[in-house]
Design an enzyme around this catalytic site. Structure first.
Site, PDB file in Angstrom:
ATOM      1  NE  ARG A 192      -2.982   2.399   2.636  1.00 48.72           N
ATOM      2  CZ  ARG A 192      -2.720   3.363   3.439  1.00 48.72           C
ATOM      3  NH1 ARG A 192      -2.080   2.882   4.629  1.00 48.72           N
ATOM      4  NH2 ARG A 192      -3.742   4.516   3.895  1.00 48.72           N
ATOM      5  CG  HIS A 243      -1.328   8.737   3.440  1.00 53.15           C
ATOM      6  ND1 HIS A 243      -1.181   7.722   3.439  1.00 53.15           N
ATOM      7  CD2 HIS A 243      -0.848   9.836   5.146  1.00 53.15           C
ATOM      8  CE1 HIS A 243      -1.058   6.815   5.410  1.00 53.15           C
ATOM      9  NE2 HIS A 243      -0.605   8.142   5.362  1.00 53.15           N
ATOM     10  CD  GLU A 281      -4.667   7.455   9.625  1.00 52.23           C
ATOM     11  OE1 GLU A 281      -4.381   8.952  10.442  1.00 52.23           O
ATOM     12  OE2 GLU A 281      -4.292   6.512  10.358  1.00 52.23           O
ATOM     13  CG  ASN A 331      -4.569   3.102   8.756  1.00 54.33           C
ATOM     14  OD1 ASN A 331      -4.734   2.431   8.060  1.00 54.33           O
ATOM     15  ND2 ASN A 331      -4.607   4.543   8.581  1.00 54.33           N
ATOM     16  CE1 TYR A 363       0.247   3.071  13.957  1.00 51.34           C
ATOM     17  CE2 TYR A 363      -1.447   3.917  12.873  1.00 51.34           C
ATOM     18  CZ  TYR A 363      -0.242   2.820  12.685  1.00 51.34           C
ATOM     19  OH  TYR A 363       0.384   3.244  11.383  1.00 51.34           O
ATOM     20  CD  GLU A 374      -1.637   3.785   8.281  1.00 42.88           C
ATOM     21  OE1 GLU A 374      -1.094   5.000   9.120  1.00 42.88           O
ATOM     22  OE2 GLU A 374      -1.381   4.423   7.088  1.00 42.88           O
TER      23      GLU A 374
HETATM   24  C1  PNW Z   1      -0.901   7.320  10.958  1.00 44.66           C
HETATM   25  N1  PNW Z   1      -2.932  10.909  16.090  1.00 44.66           N
HETATM   26  O1  PNW Z   1      -0.871   8.475  11.451  1.00 44.66           O
HETATM   27  C2  PNW Z   1      -0.781   7.419   9.238  1.00 44.66           C
HETATM   28  O2  PNW Z   1      -1.862   6.927   8.020  1.00 44.66           O
HETATM   29  C3  PNW Z   1       0.586   7.129   8.707  1.00 44.66           C
HETATM   30  O3  PNW Z   1       1.084   7.889   7.919  1.00 44.66           O
HETATM   31  C4  PNW Z   1       2.156   7.924   9.987  1.00 44.66           C
HETATM   32  O4  PNW Z   1       3.103   7.953   9.764  1.00 44.66           O
HETATM   33  C5  PNW Z   1       0.740   6.291  11.278  1.00 44.66           C
HETATM   34  O5  PNW Z   1      -0.395   6.505  11.347  1.00 44.66           O
HETATM   35  C6  PNW Z   1       2.136   6.616  13.003  1.00 44.66           C
HETATM   36  O6  PNW Z   1       1.689   7.807  13.335  1.00 44.66           O
HETATM   37  C7  PNW Z   1      -1.364   9.193  12.206  1.00 44.66           C
HETATM   38  O7  PNW Z   1      -2.942  11.737  16.384  1.00 44.66           O
HETATM   39  C8  PNW Z   1      -0.873  10.172  12.949  1.00 44.66           C
HETATM   40  O8  PNW Z   1      -4.374  10.038  15.812  1.00 44.66           O
HETATM   41  C9  PNW Z   1      -1.499  11.093  14.324  1.00 44.66           C
HETATM   42  C10 PNW Z   1      -2.858  10.311  14.639  1.00 44.66           C
HETATM   43  C11 PNW Z   1      -2.876   9.292  14.633  1.00 44.66           C
HETATM   44  C12 PNW Z   1      -2.182   8.635  12.852  1.00 44.66           C
END
Ligand code: PNW
Length: 482
Positions: A83, A127, A172, A301, A303, A377
């Site tokens: 991707r 993006h 996002e 995505n 995290y 992601e």
């Molecule tokens: C995502 N938050 O970014 C993006 O899709 C990627 O480009 C990035 O490198 C990756 O996650 C890691 O950060 C985010 O603040 C950035 O909630 C900030 C947030 C969430 C996702």
């Protein structure tokens, strides 16, 4: 002859897609080559004080020149899909008018090389690199930007549709709208909550129009969707103020997008919660119909989860790594506090919580039972370094991936239709406001030489991609239960 032992681990369906992910501005560099003009991220990163250490994407990992080597690394890893995102300012520098041949050629060659190595290209149209000229004309808070985005989508599909069969409109949009226009910690760095809500609507509209433009220019078997960073929002307690805070943040983070895209309406509670700021009159008749397009899957995505309480502000906005921003990314939610969930954290300060991913996948199945899911992601930043033997050992990242893949496996067993997983990221890269200080890659990048060194996690992931089996320290189905 010794008995062949079955590998101890979790076996994924043989059709499951194993991939890695990147984004154009984070890896390409070559900011001024072949007709490319500045995007909002070029402008933002060149503004003193915005990005850590004054880092910019001018050179990044130099993927624009090293793409063949990067595809070879992926082929070595044995991943089945990649991707990446198309740089809008490379393809259509002013955001209007005809496309630039050299820009398109770069992505054509990349796609060809991927196909040659049996890696399916998955293209994201946006993006976060809006052409600066479109921001100068008002950016996402203006309706015209949605029209421009659909034109760009059509051009890209026309040029690449014979090679790329899986397309994602936006990555996002929550970040684009609320970090870009409300908290200002992302480009273009504006701090106006109403502009952010307008941006969210025009991103939705741009998505709907782009899906139509893609379908009109792609073969019938193409797969088209969007990637959302669905926040898994938990109330800190059963107290009704905490539960209500979670409802409001869920509306501002998630349902503001899934409402119009998938349910055909903005949520009533969202309109009520934000009524002190706007009457949403920027939503015109017919918009929802345009936004609600059939999607072939949903890109997710994930995290870390989001833990909130209500009542009175106790801390500033940030289980998401933006705790010290002076402006909130959450319009009309100033009384909501964000808390760090328990447990270990990554170098971003984000809690490691695989159960959040499991719960999120089950929730999505409940809300959208027929929609297949792709995890577009998931991954983690840690403080990686090359040791004197020239290796990068990253056991914390392996543990993170094991935990989250075990959660995905458990969700599949519970009946969730998860079709694939894309590790963020193939390479260490430009981590937005954090510049090069945060490393998410399975492959280590030395700056400024650009030398690539696969980390231990890359070798671990290669085994997963080759066998479809995830080995976990405790391979019981309950391993991820909190
Ligand atoms: C995502 N938050 O970014 C993006 O899709 C990627 O480009 C990035 O490198 C990756 O996650 C890691 O950060 C985010 O603040 C950035 O909630 C900030 C947030 C969430 C996702």
């Amino acid at each position: 002859m010794p008995q062949t032992e079955a590998p101890a681990g979790l076996t994924f369906p043989s059709s499951f897609t194993w991939g890695t992910a990147t984004a154009a501005y984070q890896i390409e560099g070559a900011a001024t080559l072949d007709g490319r003009t500045p995007s909002i991220w070029d402008t933002y990163s060149r503004t003193p004080g915005k990005v850590r250490n004054g880092d910019t994407g001018d050179i990044a990992t130099d993927h624009y020149h090293r793409w063949r080597e990067d595809v070879a690394i992926m082929a070595d890893l044995g991943v089945g899909a990649y991707r990446f995102s198309l740089g809008w300012p490379r393809i259509q520098p002013t955001g209007r008018g005809p496309s630039v041949q050299k820009g398109l050629d770069f992505y054509r060659r990349l796609a060809d090389e991927l196909l040659e190595k049996n890696i399916q290209p998955v293209a994201t149209l946006y993006h976060w690199d809006l052409p600066q000229e479109l921001e100068d004309a008002g950016g996402w808070p203006e309706r015209a930007t949605a029209e421009r985005f659909a034109e760009y989508a059509g051009l890209a599909a026309e040029a690449l549709g014979d090679r790329v069969r899986t397309w994602i409109t936006l990555n996002e949009p929550w970040c684009s709208a609320f970090l870009g226009y409300a908290s200002g910690v992302h480009a273009p760095g504006r701090t106006d909550p109403v502009a952010a809500l307008r941006a969210a609507h025009h991103l939705n509209l741009g998505h709907g129009k782009a899906v139509q433009a893609l379908r009109a220019n792609l073969p019938a078997d193409a797969q088209v969707s969007v990637t959302l960073n669905i926040h898994h929002v938990r109330p800190r307690s059963g107290d009704e103020r905490d539960v209500d805070a979670a409802r409001r943040i869920d509306a501002l983070a998630n349902r503001v997008f899934t409402g119009p895209m998938l349910d055909g309406a903005y949520p009533e509670d969202l309109l009520r919660d934000t009524a002190s700021l706007t009457d949403w009159s920027f939503v015109q008749d017919g918009d929802i119909k345009e936004i609600r397009q059939p999607l072939d899957f949903l890109g997710v995505n994930y995290y870390t989860p989001t833990l909130v309480s209500g009542g009175a502000r106790e801390s500033s906005h940030g289980s998401d790594g933006h705790g010290n921003s002076a402006h909130s990314p959450w319009p009309a939610a100033d009384d909501v506090s964000f808390h760090l969930p328990p447990g270990s954290t990554t170098a971003m300060g984000w809690a490691v919580d695989p159960t959040g991913l499991y719960d999120l996948l089950l929730r999505l199945k409940g809300d959208f039972p027929k929609l297949p899911l792709l995890i577009t992601e998931n991954g983690a930043a840690f403080d990686d370094y090359v040791n004197p033997q020239g290796e990068v050992n990253d056991p914390d990242r392996i543990a993170y991936l094991q935990g989250h893949l075990a959660a995905v496996h458990r969700a599949i067993e519970a009946g969730v239709d998860v079709r694939g997983y894309f590790l963020w990221s193939l390479l260490d890269n430009f981590e937005w406001g954090y510049g090069y200080s945060k490393r998410f890659g399975a492959v280590y990048v030395d700056y400024p030489t650009g030398k690539r060194t696969p980390k231990a996690s890359a070798r671990w992931y290669a085994d997963v991609a080759r066998t479809g089996v995830v080995t976990v320290p405790d391979a019981t189905p309950d391993a991820t239960k909190g």
